[in-house]
Design a protein around this motif. Structure first.
Motif, mmCIF file in Angstrom:
data_model
loop_
_atom_site.group_PDB
_atom_site.id
_atom_site.type_symbol
_atom_site.label_atom_id
_atom_site.label_comp_id
_atom_site.label_asym_id
_atom_site.label_seq_id
_atom_site.Cartn_x
_atom_site.Cartn_y
_atom_site.Cartn_z
ATOM 1 N N SER A 196 -8.359 -8.521 8.032
ATOM 2 C CA SER A 196 -8.035 -8.541 9.459
ATOM 3 C C SER A 196 -7.021 -9.636 9.790
ATOM 4 N N GLU A 197 -7.039 -10.778 8.999
ATOM 5 C CA GLU A 197 -6.037 -11.830 9.306
ATOM 6 C C GLU A 197 -4.624 -11.305 9.070
ATOM 7 N N ASP A 198 -4.459 -10.588 7.943
ATOM 8 C CA ASP A 198 -3.128 -10.026 7.656
ATOM 9 C C ASP A 198 -2.713 -9.077 8.769
ATOM 10 N N VAL A 199 -3.657 -8.230 9.169
ATOM 11 C CA VAL A 199 -3.338 -7.221 10.186
ATOM 12 C C VAL A 199 -2.965 -7.907 11.492
ATOM 13 N N LEU A 200 -3.725 -8.936 11.870
ATOM 14 C CA LEU A 200 -3.412 -9.634 13.133
ATOM 15 C C LEU A 200 -2.036 -10.288 13.062
ATOM 16 N N ALA A 201 -1.709 -10.858 11.900
ATOM 17 C CA ALA A 201 -0.392 -11.486 11.760
ATOM 18 C C ALA A 201 0.713 -10.442 11.883
ATOM 19 N N ARG A 202 0.456 -9.258 11.289
ATOM 20 C CA ARG A 202 1.470 -8.197 11.372
ATOM 21 C C ARG A 202 1.630 -7.712 12.813
#
Ligand code: SF4
Length: 437
Positions: free
Chosen positions: A277-283
Motif C-alpha cells: 500500500s505504501e508503493d501504491v500511495l506514493a504512485r
C-alpha cells in the motif's frame, strides 16, 4: 426472394461479454440472418452467459431455462459455456455449448442448426458492426484472456491466456466507431495494461505508420481520433505511470480504473496480487502531481479468507488516505475452481457484510467530499438522456453504468450524444447537479 432466418440473442455479464455478443450479432447480420427481439419470432436463441460468481451462474442457467421454455432451440456461449457439463446437466436440451470469445464456434453451431440464408446481405451491415450500447459510446475490446493467476478468480481458466488483438485492427475498429458517431471509446479487456505482452509488443501499422502493440502507444493513437478515450481494468504494472502524462495533456480522459483489491501486503500476497500500500500511495500522489484532475476508480475485496480485523483496518486506512474518487467493493465469495477456496480461516458472512458496510460508509464520505469540491466549476459533459426536466450526462470522471451522473437542469435543448459545458451547482455522495454554462 428467400425469407431470412431470425435469431434472438440474450446477452448477460460484463462489458467483455457484451462485446462478444456484438461480434456474434455482427457476423449473423453479415451473413443475412435477421435479429429478433422476441422468443416467438426467433427460430433459434443464443444465450451469452456469465459464470463469474455463483449468482451469475444461477442467472445464466435461469435465462437458458426461460429461452428453452419460450423458444425451445437454444445455443449457449460465454463464460458459463466454458463449463459445458454444468450447462448440459441443468439443460440437456440445448443445441450447442461453446465457451467465451468463441464467435466462430457459435456461427458453426448456427450453421448446423439453422443453415444460413442463401444470399448474404453483407452490404446491409455497417462498418462499425452491430452494437448493444447507445450510439454515442462503445466498448473497444483490445485483448482476451489473462496471464495472471489471482487466487480468487477463474477467468484465466475460462477465457485462457492473454491474446492481444493486432493494433491495426483495434485502431480500424475505433476509427469505424468514431466515423459512425461514437463520442466515447471505453477500452476494455481482462488486463488492459498487459496489451501486447503476448506479441512481445510487436510493431503493427496504422495509417501507414508503425505503431507498437502496447497500451501507452495505443492510448496515444486512440486519443487523436476525436472521441473521449477511457481506460478500464488497468492492472497496476509500473508502466501504467506512462499514460498519466497523456491524461494531463488531454489526449485521453484523466480517468484510471485500476483494481487494487486490498491494501494489506499479506492479503495481497494470498491473492497473488502485486504492490504494497505504501508503493501504491506514493504512485497515487505522483499521478495527482502530474495530472491533478485525474479520477481514480478502484475495486476491493472485503472479507478475503484469513483477513483479520487489523488487516481490514489497514484497508480502511488506505481508503482514508488514498481518497479515491470511485470505489467498488465486494465481499469475497468462493467461486468453484478458484484456489482461494482452499485458504484457511474463511471470514463469516455476517463479518464480511459488516466490514463491507464500514468500507462503503467511509468511501461515501470520501466521495461526497471530493464531489463537493467540484461545485462552482465548469466542466464538459456527454449527454446520455434527455427528458422534460433536463438532461442526464456524464463528465470525464464518470464511466457509463458504474460511476455517477451529472443532472443538467434546463438542459432540454441538449440532445443525446451532445458534448456540453455545464456549471456544477450541487453534489451528493455519488452525483452532481449542473446548469448549462
Ligand atoms: S488480473 Fe483480473 S482477470 Fe486476471 S486473474 Fe486477476 S482478477 Fe482475474
Amino acid at each position: 426472394m428467400i425469407k431470412p432466418k431470425s435469431i434472438g440473442m440474450i446477452s448477460l455479464g460484463c462489458p467483455k461479454a457484451t462485446v462478444d455478443s456484438e461480434h456474434i450479432l455482427t457476423r449473423l447480420r453479415a451473413e443475412g440472418y435477421l435479429i429478433s427481439g422476441s422468443y416467438q419470432d426467433s427460430e433459434l436463441v443464443i444465450v451469452n452467459t456469465c459464470g463469474f460468481i455463483d449468482s451469475a451462474v444461477e442467472e445464466s442457467l435461469e435465462a437458458i431455462g426461460e429461452a428453452l421454455a419460450e423458444n425451445g432451440r437454444v445455443i449457449v456461449t460465454g463464460c458459463l459455456g466454458a463449463k459445458g457439463d454444468v450447462v448440459r446437466q441443468a439443460h440437456p436440451k440445448v443445441l450447442a455449448v461453446t465457451g467465451p470469445h468463441a464467435a466462430a464456434e457459435v456461427m458453426e453451431a448456427v450453421h448446423r442448426h439453422l443453415p444460413k440464408p442463401h444470399d448474404p446481405y453483407e452490404d446491409l451491415v455497417p462498418a462499425q458492426g452491430i452494437r448493444l450500447t447507445p450510439k454515442h459510446y462503445a466498448y473497444l475490446k483490445i485483448s482476451e484472456g489473462c496471464n495472471h493467476r489471482c487466487t480468487f478468480c477463474i477467468i484465466p481458466s475460462l477465457r485462457g491466456p492473454l491474446v492481444s488483438r493486432p493494433v491495426g485492427d483495434v485502431m480500424q475498429e475505433a476509427q469505424n466507431l468514431v466515423n459512425a458517431g461514437v463520442k466515447e471509446l471505453l477500452v476494455i479487456s481482462q488486463d488492459t495494461s498487459a496489451y501486447g505482452v503476448d506479441m512481445k509488443y510487436r510493431t503493427g501499422f496504422w495509417g501507414g505508420k508503425p505503431l507498437k502493440t502496447r497500451m501507452t502507444e495505443l492510448a496515444g493513437a486512440l486519443g487523436v481520433l476525436g472521441a473521449w478515450v477511457r481506460l478500464h481494468y488497468v492492472y497496476p504494472y509500473p508502466h501504467v505511470d506512462e499514460v498519466i502524462p497523456l491524461m494531463a495533456e488531454g489526449v485521453i480522459l484523466p480517468y484510471l480504473d485500476v483494481p487494487f483489491q486490498h491494501a494489506s501486503a499479506r492479503i495481497l500476497g494470498l491473492m497473488k496480487r502485486p504492490a504494497s500500500s505504501e508503493d501504491v500511495l506514493a504512485r497515487i500522489r505522483k499521478w495527482r502531481e502530474i495530472c491533478p484532475d485525474i479520477t481514480l476508480r478502484s475495486t476491493f475485496i472485503v472479507g478475503f479468507p484469513g483477513e483479520t480485523e487489523d488487516e481490514f483496518a489497514e484497508l480502511l486506512d488506505f481508503i482514508e488516505v488514498a481518497q479515491l474518487d470511485r470505489v467498488g467493493a465486494f465481499v469475497y465469495s468462493p467461486v468453484e475452481g478458484a484456489t482461494a477456496n482452499d485458504l484457511p480461516d474463511h471470514v463469516p458472512p455476517e463479518v464480511q457484510q459488516e466490514r463491507l458496510g464500514r468500507l462503503m460508509g467511509l468511501q461515501e464520505e470520501v466521495s461526497a467530499a471530493r464531489l463537493t469540491r467540484k461545485v462552482g466549476r465548469t466542466m464538459r459533459v456527454l449527454v446520455d438522456e434527455v427528458d422534460g426536466e433536463g438532461a442526464i450526462a456524464r463528465s470525464a470522471a464518470d464511466a457509463p453504468e458504474i460511476d455517477g451522473l451529472v443532472y443538467v437542469n434546463s438542459g432540454e435543448v441538449l440532445q443525446v450524444g451532445d458534448f456540453a459545458d455545464v456549471r456544477i451547482v450541487d453534489s451528493d455522495e455519488h452525483d452532481l447537479w449542473a446548469e448549462p454554462d
